[in-house]
Design a protein around this motif. Structure first.
Motif, PDB file in Angstrom:
ATOM      1  N   SER A   1       0.837  -1.198   0.000  1.00 53.65           N
ATOM      2  CA  SER A   1       0.000   0.000   0.000  1.00 53.65           C
ATOM      3  C   SER A   1       0.873   1.251   0.000  1.00 53.65           C
ATOM      4  O   SER A   1       2.079   1.185   0.222  1.00 53.65           O
ATOM      5  CB  SER A   1      -0.906   0.014   1.234  1.00 53.65           C
ATOM      6  OG  SER A   1      -0.150   0.281   2.399  1.00 53.65           O
ATOM      7  N   TRP A   2       0.220   2.362  -0.227  1.00 51.16           N
ATOM      8  CA  TRP A   2       0.889   3.659  -0.107  1.00 51.16           C
ATOM      9  C   TRP A   2       1.123   3.935   1.366  1.00 51.16           C
ATOM     10  O   TRP A   2       0.304   3.601   2.218  1.00 51.16           O
ATOM     11  CB  TRP A   2      -0.008   4.757  -0.670  1.00 51.16           C
ATOM     12  CG  TRP A   2      -0.147   4.730  -2.147  1.00 51.16           C
ATOM     13  CD1 TRP A   2      -0.961   3.921  -2.876  1.00 51.16           C
ATOM     14  CD2 TRP A   2       0.541   5.550  -3.079  1.00 51.16           C
ATOM     15  NE1 TRP A   2      -0.828   4.191  -4.202  1.00 51.16           N
ATOM     16  CE2 TRP A   2       0.095   5.201  -4.364  1.00 51.16           C
ATOM     17  CE3 TRP A   2       1.484   6.558  -2.955  1.00 51.16           C
ATOM     18  CZ2 TRP A   2       0.568   5.806  -5.504  1.00 51.16           C
ATOM     19  CZ3 TRP A   2       1.950   7.168  -4.099  1.00 51.16           C
ATOM     20  CH2 TRP A   2       1.502   6.784  -5.354  1.00 51.16           C
ATOM     21  N   SER A   3       2.241   4.577   1.677  1.00 52.71           N
ATOM     22  CA  SER A   3       2.470   5.010   3.054  1.00 52.71           C
ATOM     23  C   SER A   3       1.750   6.336   3.281  1.00 52.71           C
ATOM     24  O   SER A   3       1.378   7.033   2.329  1.00 52.71           O
ATOM     25  CB  SER A   3       3.970   5.191   3.310  1.00 52.71           C
ATOM     26  OG  SER A   3       4.469   6.295   2.562  1.00 52.71           O
ATOM     27  N   ASP A   4       1.561   6.687   4.539  1.00 55.98           N
ATOM     28  CA  ASP A   4       0.954   7.981   4.856  1.00 55.98           C
ATOM     29  C   ASP A   4       1.809   9.115   4.286  1.00 55.98           C
ATOM     30  O   ASP A   4       1.279  10.117   3.811  1.00 55.98           O
ATOM     31  CB  ASP A   4       0.795   8.148   6.364  1.00 55.98           C
ATOM     32  CG  ASP A   4      -0.314   7.290   6.947  1.00 55.98           C
ATOM     33  OD1 ASP A   4      -1.055   6.638   6.172  1.00 55.98           O
ATOM     34  OD2 ASP A   4      -0.440   7.276   8.186  1.00 55.98           O
ATOM     35  N   THR A   5       3.122   8.950   4.333  1.00 55.71           N
ATOM     36  CA  THR A   5       4.029   9.969   3.797  1.00 55.71           C
ATOM     37  C   THR A   5       3.816  10.146   2.302  1.00 55.71           C
ATOM     38  O   THR A   5       3.760  11.280   1.800  1.00 55.71           O
ATOM     39  CB  THR A   5       5.495   9.590   4.089  1.00 55.71           C
ATOM     40  OG1 THR A   5       5.662   9.442   5.500  1.00 55.71           O
ATOM     41  CG2 THR A   5       6.459  10.630   3.555  1.00 55.71           C
ATOM     42  N   GLU A   6       3.709   9.036   1.572  1.00 61.50           N
ATOM     43  CA  GLU A   6       3.477   9.117   0.127  1.00 61.50           C
ATOM     44  C   GLU A   6       2.139   9.773  -0.177  1.00 61.50           C
ATOM     45  O   GLU A   6       2.026  10.598  -1.087  1.00 61.50           O
ATOM     46  CB  GLU A   6       3.544   7.720  -0.502  1.00 61.50           C
ATOM     47  CG  GLU A   6       4.935   7.119  -0.478  1.00 61.50           C
ATOM     48  CD  GLU A   6       4.949   5.639  -0.804  1.00 61.50           C
ATOM     49  OE1 GLU A   6       5.823   5.233  -1.580  1.00 61.50           O
ATOM     50  OE2 GLU A   6       4.090   4.892  -0.275  1.00 61.50           O
ATOM     51  N   GLU A   7       1.115   9.430   0.593  1.00 59.94           N
ATOM     52  CA  GLU A   7      -0.202  10.022   0.365  1.00 59.94           C
ATOM     53  C   GLU A   7      -0.193  11.514   0.689  1.00 59.94           C
ATOM     54  O   GLU A   7      -0.823  12.314  -0.010  1.00 59.94           O
ATOM     55  CB  GLU A   7      -1.278   9.279   1.161  1.00 59.94           C
ATOM     56  CG  GLU A   7      -1.541   7.907   0.583  1.00 59.94           C
ATOM     57  CD  GLU A   7      -2.676   7.164   1.249  1.00 59.94           C
ATOM     58  OE1 GLU A   7      -3.435   6.522   0.507  1.00 59.94           O
ATOM     59  OE2 GLU A   7      -2.808   7.207   2.487  1.00 59.94           O
ATOM     60  N   SER A   8       0.537  11.906   1.723  1.00 64.07           N
ATOM     61  CA  SER A   8       0.648  13.331   2.046  1.00 64.07           C
ATOM     62  C   SER A   8       1.360  14.089   0.941  1.00 64.07           C
ATOM     63  O   SER A   8       0.991  15.227   0.615  1.00 64.07           O
ATOM     64  CB  SER A   8       1.401  13.516   3.369  1.00 64.07           C
ATOM     65  OG  SER A   8       0.641  12.993   4.436  1.00 64.07           O
ATOM     66  N   LEU A   9       2.364  13.474   0.338  1.00 59.51           N
ATOM     67  CA  LEU A   9       3.071  14.094  -0.784  1.00 59.51           C
ATOM     68  C   LEU A   9       2.127  14.302  -1.961  1.00 59.51           C
ATOM     69  O   LEU A   9       2.108  15.369  -2.586  1.00 59.51           O
ATOM     70  CB  LEU A   9       4.269  13.249  -1.202  1.00 59.51           C
ATOM     71  CG  LEU A   9       5.062  13.735  -2.408  1.00 59.51           C
ATOM     72  CD1 LEU A   9       5.652  15.111  -2.142  1.00 59.51           C
ATOM     73  CD2 LEU A   9       6.151  12.744  -2.771  1.00 59.51           C
ATOM     74  N   VAL A  10       1.318  13.300  -2.265  1.00 62.72           N
ATOM     75  CA  VAL A  10       0.338  13.415  -3.349  1.00 62.72           C
ATOM     76  C   VAL A  10      -0.668  14.519  -3.034  1.00 62.72           C
ATOM     77  O   VAL A  10      -1.035  15.302  -3.913  1.00 62.72           O
ATOM     78  CB  VAL A  10      -0.370  12.067  -3.617  1.00 62.72           C
ATOM     79  CG1 VAL A  10      -1.545  12.232  -4.569  1.00 62.72           C
ATOM     80  CG2 VAL A  10       0.623  11.052  -4.166  1.00 62.72           C
ATOM     81  N   GLU A  11      -1.090  14.612  -1.783  1.00 62.25           N
ATOM     82  CA  GLU A  11      -2.008  15.696  -1.400  1.00 62.25           C
ATOM     83  C   GLU A  11      -1.384  17.053  -1.700  1.00 62.25           C
ATOM     84  O   GLU A  11      -2.043  17.941  -2.254  1.00 62.25           O
ATOM     85  CB  GLU A  11      -2.338  15.622   0.097  1.00 62.25           C
ATOM     86  CG  GLU A  11      -3.235  14.479   0.480  1.00 62.25           C
ATOM     87  CD  GLU A  11      -3.428  14.371   1.986  1.00 62.25           C
ATOM     88  OE1 GLU A  11      -4.514  13.916   2.372  1.00 62.25           O
ATOM     89  OE2 GLU A  11      -2.514  14.731   2.759  1.00 62.25           O
ATOM     90  N   THR A  12      -0.113  17.210  -1.345  1.00 63.57           N
ATOM     91  CA  THR A  12       0.588  18.474  -1.585  1.00 63.57           C
ATOM     92  C   THR A  12       0.731  18.749  -3.071  1.00 63.57           C
ATOM     93  O   THR A  12       0.451  19.860  -3.540  1.00 63.57           O
ATOM     94  CB  THR A  12       1.985  18.444  -0.923  1.00 63.57           C
ATOM     95  OG1 THR A  12       1.828  18.237   0.480  1.00 63.57           O
ATOM     96  CG2 THR A  12       2.737  19.741  -1.161  1.00 63.57           C
TER      97      THR A  12
END
Length: 79
Positions: free
Chosen positions: A3-14
Protein backbone atom coordinates in the motif's frame (compact mmCIF):
# COMPACT_ATOMS: atom_id res chain seq x y z
CA UNK A 1 -0.53 -6.29 1.02
CA UNK A 2 1.36 -3.47 -0.58
CA UNK A 3 0.00 0.00 0.00
CA UNK A 4 0.89 3.66 -0.11
CA UNK A 5 2.47 5.01 3.05
CA UNK A 6 0.95 7.98 4.86
CA UNK A 7 4.03 9.97 3.80
CA UNK A 8 3.48 9.12 0.13
CA UNK A 9 -0.20 10.02 0.36
CA UNK A 10 0.65 13.33 2.05
CA UNK A 11 3.07 14.09 -0.78
CA UNK A 12 0.34 13.41 -3.35
CA UNK A 13 -2.01 15.70 -1.40
CA UNK A 14 0.59 18.47 -1.58
CA UNK A 15 1.36 17.92 -5.26
CA UNK A 16 -2.25 17.57 -6.37
CA UNK A 17 -3.81 20.02 -3.91
CA UNK A 18 -6.32 17.53 -2.58
CA UNK A 19 -6.96 15.45 0.49
CA UNK A 20 -6.84 11.72 1.11
CA UNK A 21 -9.45 11.42 3.87
CA UNK A 22 -8.55 7.89 4.93
CA UNK A 23 -4.88 7.03 4.67
CA UNK A 24 -4.19 3.36 3.98
CA UNK A 25 -1.11 2.88 6.16
CA UNK A 26 -2.54 4.35 9.36
CA UNK A 27 -5.91 2.67 8.83
CA UNK A 28 -4.34 -0.78 8.36
CA UNK A 29 -1.97 -0.25 11.31
CA UNK A 30 -4.91 0.75 13.51
CA UNK A 31 -6.53 -2.60 12.63
CA UNK A 32 -3.41 -4.53 13.66
CA UNK A 33 -1.50 -4.82 10.38
CA UNK A 34 2.29 -4.89 10.66
CA UNK A 35 3.52 -2.17 8.34
CA UNK A 36 6.97 -2.59 6.74
CA UNK A 37 8.45 0.64 5.48
CA UNK A 38 11.65 1.79 3.84
CA UNK A 39 13.04 1.75 0.34
CA UNK A 40 15.13 -1.37 0.94
CA UNK A 41 11.91 -3.22 1.74
CA UNK A 42 10.01 -1.86 -1.25
CA UNK A 43 12.23 -1.94 -4.33
CA UNK A 44 11.34 -5.23 -5.97
CA UNK A 45 10.63 -6.85 -2.64
CA UNK A 46 7.89 -9.32 -1.83
CA UNK A 47 6.08 -9.94 1.44
CA UNK A 48 4.71 -13.34 2.46
CA UNK A 49 2.14 -13.70 5.24
CA UNK A 50 0.91 -17.28 5.34
CA UNK A 51 -0.80 -17.73 1.94
CA UNK A 52 -0.87 -14.03 1.04
CA UNK A 53 1.99 -12.94 -1.20
CA UNK A 54 2.32 -9.34 -2.36
CA UNK A 55 4.86 -7.43 -4.38
CA UNK A 56 5.95 -3.87 -3.77
CA UNK A 57 5.93 -2.81 -7.42
CA UNK A 58 6.43 -4.19 -10.95
CA UNK A 59 10.08 -4.94 -10.14
CA UNK A 60 8.79 -7.64 -7.78
CA UNK A 61 7.26 -9.72 -10.59
CA UNK A 62 10.12 -12.24 -10.78
CA UNK A 63 10.21 -12.69 -7.03
CA UNK A 64 6.44 -13.19 -6.92
CA UNK A 65 6.57 -15.77 -9.70
CA UNK A 66 9.38 -17.69 -8.01
CA UNK A 67 7.52 -17.70 -4.69
CA UNK A 68 4.26 -18.86 -6.32
CA UNK A 69 6.06 -21.76 -8.03
CA UNK A 70 7.81 -22.69 -4.77
CA UNK A 71 4.56 -22.65 -2.82
CA UNK A 72 2.75 -24.71 -5.46
CA UNK A 73 5.55 -27.28 -5.43
CA UNK A 74 5.33 -27.48 -1.62
CA UNK A 75 1.52 -27.89 -1.65
CA UNK A 76 0.36 -31.50 -1.07
CA UNK A 77 -1.76 -33.00 -3.82
CA UNK A 78 -5.45 -33.05 -2.85
CA UNK A 79 -7.72 -35.73 -4.28
Amino acid sequence: ITSWSDTEESLVETLKGGEVPTKVESTLAAEGAEMVTGMSQKIGGITVDRELITGANPMAASGLGEKFVQMLADEPVRV
